[in-house]
Design a protein around this motif. Structure first.
Motif, mmCIF file in Angstrom:
data_model
loop_
_atom_site.group_PDB
_atom_site.id
_atom_site.type_symbol
_atom_site.label_atom_id
_atom_site.label_comp_id
_atom_site.label_asym_id
_atom_site.label_seq_id
_atom_site.Cartn_x
_atom_site.Cartn_y
_atom_site.Cartn_z
ATOM 1 N N GLU A 67 0.526 -1.173 -0.142
ATOM 2 C CA GLU A 67 0.033 0.046 0.065
ATOM 3 C C GLU A 67 0.808 1.453 0.131
ATOM 4 O OE1 GLU A 67 -3.511 0.426 2.618
ATOM 5 O OE2 GLU A 67 -2.532 1.777 2.975
ATOM 6 N N GLN A 68 1.771 1.255 0.549
ATOM 7 C CA GLN A 68 2.756 2.077 0.944
ATOM 8 C C GLN A 68 3.875 2.951 -0.571
ATOM 9 O OE1 GLN A 68 5.028 1.824 4.806
ATOM 10 N NE2 GLN A 68 2.501 0.975 5.538
ATOM 11 N N LEU A 69 4.447 1.800 -0.604
ATOM 12 C CA LEU A 69 4.780 2.147 -2.532
ATOM 13 C C LEU A 69 4.178 2.089 -3.150
ATOM 14 C CD1 LEU A 69 7.226 -1.587 -1.937
ATOM 15 C CD2 LEU A 69 7.911 0.984 -1.929
ATOM 16 N N SER A 70 2.872 1.964 -3.176
ATOM 17 C CA SER A 70 1.679 2.192 -4.098
ATOM 18 C C SER A 70 1.441 3.555 -4.362
ATOM 19 C CB SER A 70 0.606 1.562 -4.003
ATOM 20 O OG SER A 70 0.087 -0.159 -4.252
ATOM 21 N N ALA A 71 1.548 4.068 -3.217
ATOM 22 C CA ALA A 71 1.357 5.999 -3.088
ATOM 23 C C ALA A 71 2.676 6.161 -4.045
ATOM 24 C CB ALA A 71 0.979 5.679 -1.763
ATOM 25 N N THR A 72 3.981 6.179 -4.375
ATOM 26 C CA THR A 72 4.579 6.182 -4.137
ATOM 27 C C THR A 72 4.361 6.585 -6.179
ATOM 28 O OG1 THR A 72 6.538 4.435 -5.287
ATOM 29 C CG2 THR A 72 6.446 5.437 -2.891
ATOM 30 N N GLY A 73 3.528 5.993 -6.828
ATOM 31 C CA GLY A 73 3.336 6.154 -7.971
ATOM 32 C C GLY A 73 3.838 4.773 -9.001
ATOM 33 N N ALA A 74 4.534 3.998 -8.040
ATOM 34 C CA ALA A 74 5.305 2.721 -9.041
ATOM 35 C C ALA A 74 4.055 1.607 -9.051
ATOM 36 C CB ALA A 74 6.224 2.078 -7.707
ATOM 37 N N THR A 75 4.082 1.239 -9.535
ATOM 38 C CA THR A 75 3.932 -0.155 -9.978
ATOM 39 C C THR A 75 3.789 -1.762 -8.947
ATOM 40 O OG1 THR A 75 3.716 -0.571 -13.029
ATOM 41 C CG2 THR A 75 2.824 -2.019 -11.988
ATOM 42 N N VAL A 76 3.680 -1.643 -8.399
ATOM 43 C CA VAL A 76 3.534 -2.757 -7.424
ATOM 44 C C VAL A 76 3.022 -4.004 -8.170
ATOM 45 C CG1 VAL A 76 3.257 -3.097 -5.174
ATOM 46 C CG2 VAL A 76 3.782 -1.115 -5.762
ATOM 47 N N VAL A 77 3.435 -5.158 -7.300
ATOM 48 C CA VAL A 77 3.239 -6.375 -7.565
ATOM 49 C C VAL A 77 2.943 -7.212 -6.790
ATOM 50 C CG1 VAL A 77 3.105 -8.137 -9.261
ATOM 51 C CG2 VAL A 77 3.818 -6.385 -10.240
ATOM 52 N N ALA B 133 -6.766 -7.362 -1.751
ATOM 53 C CA ALA B 133 -5.466 -6.646 -1.127
ATOM 54 C C ALA B 133 -5.610 -5.713 -2.263
ATOM 55 C CB ALA B 133 -4.207 -7.680 -1.334
ATOM 56 N N MET B 134 -6.175 -5.843 -3.969
ATOM 57 C CA MET B 134 -5.670 -4.787 -4.569
ATOM 58 C C MET B 134 -6.682 -4.066 -4.789
ATOM 59 S SD MET B 134 -4.568 -6.477 -8.129
ATOM 60 C CE MET B 134 -4.503 -8.254 -8.041
ATOM 61 N N ARG C 239 -6.151 -0.071 -3.810
ATOM 62 C CA ARG C 239 -7.130 0.978 -4.687
ATOM 63 C C ARG C 239 -8.188 2.385 -3.358
ATOM 64 N NH1 ARG C 239 -7.886 -3.573 -8.670
ATOM 65 N NH2 ARG C 239 -5.931 -3.151 -10.046
ATOM 66 N N ALA C 240 -8.522 1.561 -2.726
ATOM 67 C CA ALA C 240 -9.752 2.375 -2.107
ATOM 68 C C ALA C 240 -8.720 3.450 -1.080
ATOM 69 C CB ALA C 240 -10.584 1.396 -0.542
ATOM 70 N N HIS C 241 -7.058 3.337 -1.205
ATOM 71 C CA HIS C 241 -7.147 4.118 -0.249
ATOM 72 C C HIS C 241 -5.870 4.920 -1.347
ATOM 73 C CE1 HIS C 241 -8.336 1.359 3.219
ATOM 74 N NE2 HIS C 241 -8.044 2.021 3.876
ATOM 75 N N VAL C 242 -5.230 4.321 -1.866
ATOM 76 C CA VAL C 242 -4.362 5.177 -2.679
ATOM 77 C C VAL C 242 -4.834 5.145 -4.254
ATOM 78 C CG1 VAL C 242 -2.126 5.330 -3.627
ATOM 79 C CG2 VAL C 242 -2.567 3.908 -1.284
ATOM 80 N N PRO C 243 -6.017 6.695 -4.546
ATOM 81 C CA PRO C 243 -6.193 6.422 -5.764
ATOM 82 C C PRO C 243 -5.126 6.844 -7.114
ATOM 83 C CG PRO C 243 -7.172 8.374 -4.221
ATOM 84 C CD PRO C 243 -5.689 7.431 -3.687
ATOM 85 N N ASP C 244 -5.765 5.748 -7.789
ATOM 86 C CA ASP C 244 -5.056 5.837 -8.991
ATOM 87 C C ASP C 244 -3.520 4.227 -8.915
ATOM 88 O OD1 ASP C 244 -5.513 7.711 -10.781
ATOM 89 O OD2 ASP C 244 -5.357 9.278 -9.768
#
Length: 316
Positions: free
Chosen positions: A38-48, A60-61, A65-70
């Protein structure tokens, strides 16, 4: 990334942007791994997210997405207890390079009997250590293709009081679930330290960093229903514990910093600031027993024999 001297102080609430980067988080569907993702997703990176359960990964995805727009997040099915499946998993990532992998997934058994993977290895040692050991081998071409990739191994504070029995790594003679778990995490941490040493020797651009989350409790973790629901009763009953330990969202901070902070270097260990149990991430001195290169070398050689691969043999 800019030099360490020109970067602002690390702030867990204001992470640097990482657009264009790709990160893999094993066990990213729950617990500390979920919050790392979740935290890495907030950086704009692609997280797998690497997960044994596609259904849990979907949940989980949706939460991310609910906590990190886009959020740029997707999943691959990953079973670290099945060594023969790992090469195909890497092929399914569909990326040209990988900027970091966070080796977080793990099995923790509370009660006997002793269980084994389909390859015949004790389940916790086979999954937590051998699975990540072998996965790193198959990921290394993608990691080497990135400018300065990182392998971040998530250990455990429980490993600090444990020692490896190199003649009984599979716990056939001495099986006690909690101690076997601690030893499996210790083996992971030895791997992370030794991997960096070997990558440096062959001139690789990939760095290996070891982290641990300190004391991370569900009851101090923010709710992410249906992944995790924090009840009022649990929150009140464990409020005093917050003086010593923290939630799993904070337990994710050392791994996230190890992925993103340009000041972090290979071979280092990072954990929580306060007694190694809670607080913002800081660099720690590598524990004395982890610095034993003879134990690390024997564990490495045995792991190569058990898995049939050698993750440190590919130069970057």
């Amino acid at each position: 990334m800019s030099s360490a001297s020109s970067t602002p102080p690390w702030n867990v609430q204001r992470l640097p942007r990482a657009y264009g980067s790709a990160f893999l988080v094993t066990g990213g569907n729950a617990g500390i791994g979920y919050f790392v993702a979740e935290q890495l997703s907030a950086t704009g990176a692609t997280v797998v997210l690497g997960s044994r359960s596609p259904a849990k990964a979907e949940v989980a995805m949706a939460s991310i997405r609910a906590h990190v727009p886009d959020a740029r997040v997707r999943a691959v099915r990953l079973d670290l207890a099945d060594l023969s499946s790992l090469q195909a998993v890497v092929e399914s990532l569909e990326v040209d390079c990988l900027d970091a992998v966070v080796h977080n997934a793990g099995v923790a058994l509370d009660d006997p009997p002793r269980k084994e993977t389909r390859d015949g290895h004790e389940l916790m040692f086979g999954t937590n250590h051998l699975g990540h050991f072998a996965l790193t081998q198959w990921l290394m071409p993608l990691l080497s293709a990135a400018p300065a990739a990182r392998v971040v191994t998530v250990g455990s504070f429980a490993a600090k009081s444990e020692r490896l029995n190199l003649d009984d790594l599979q716990s056939r003679k001495d099986y006690e679930p909690k101690r076997t778990y601690g030893r499996s995490k210790l083996a992971q941490m030895y791997f992370g330290v030794e991997l960096d040493r070997r990558l440096h020797t062959v001139g690789s651009t990939v760095a290996s960093v070891v982290v641990h989350p300190g004391g991370a409790l569900d009851s101090l973790t923010p709710s992410r229903p249906p992944i995790h629901v924090r009840t009022t009763g649990a929150r009140l009953s464990t409020a005093p514990a917050a003086l010593l330990v923290q939630g799993k969202h904070a337990g994710a901070w050392p791994a996230v910093r190890a992925v993103l902070d340009p000041a972090v270097r290979g071979g280092q260990m990072w954990g929580p600031r306060v007694f190694g149990l809670r607080g913002e991430p800081r660099r720690e001195t590598v524990w004395n027993h982890l610095a034993d290169t003879s134990v690390a070398a024997r564990l490495w050689d045995t792991s190569c024999d058990m898995t049939g691969v050698d993750p440190g043999a590919i130069p970057g």
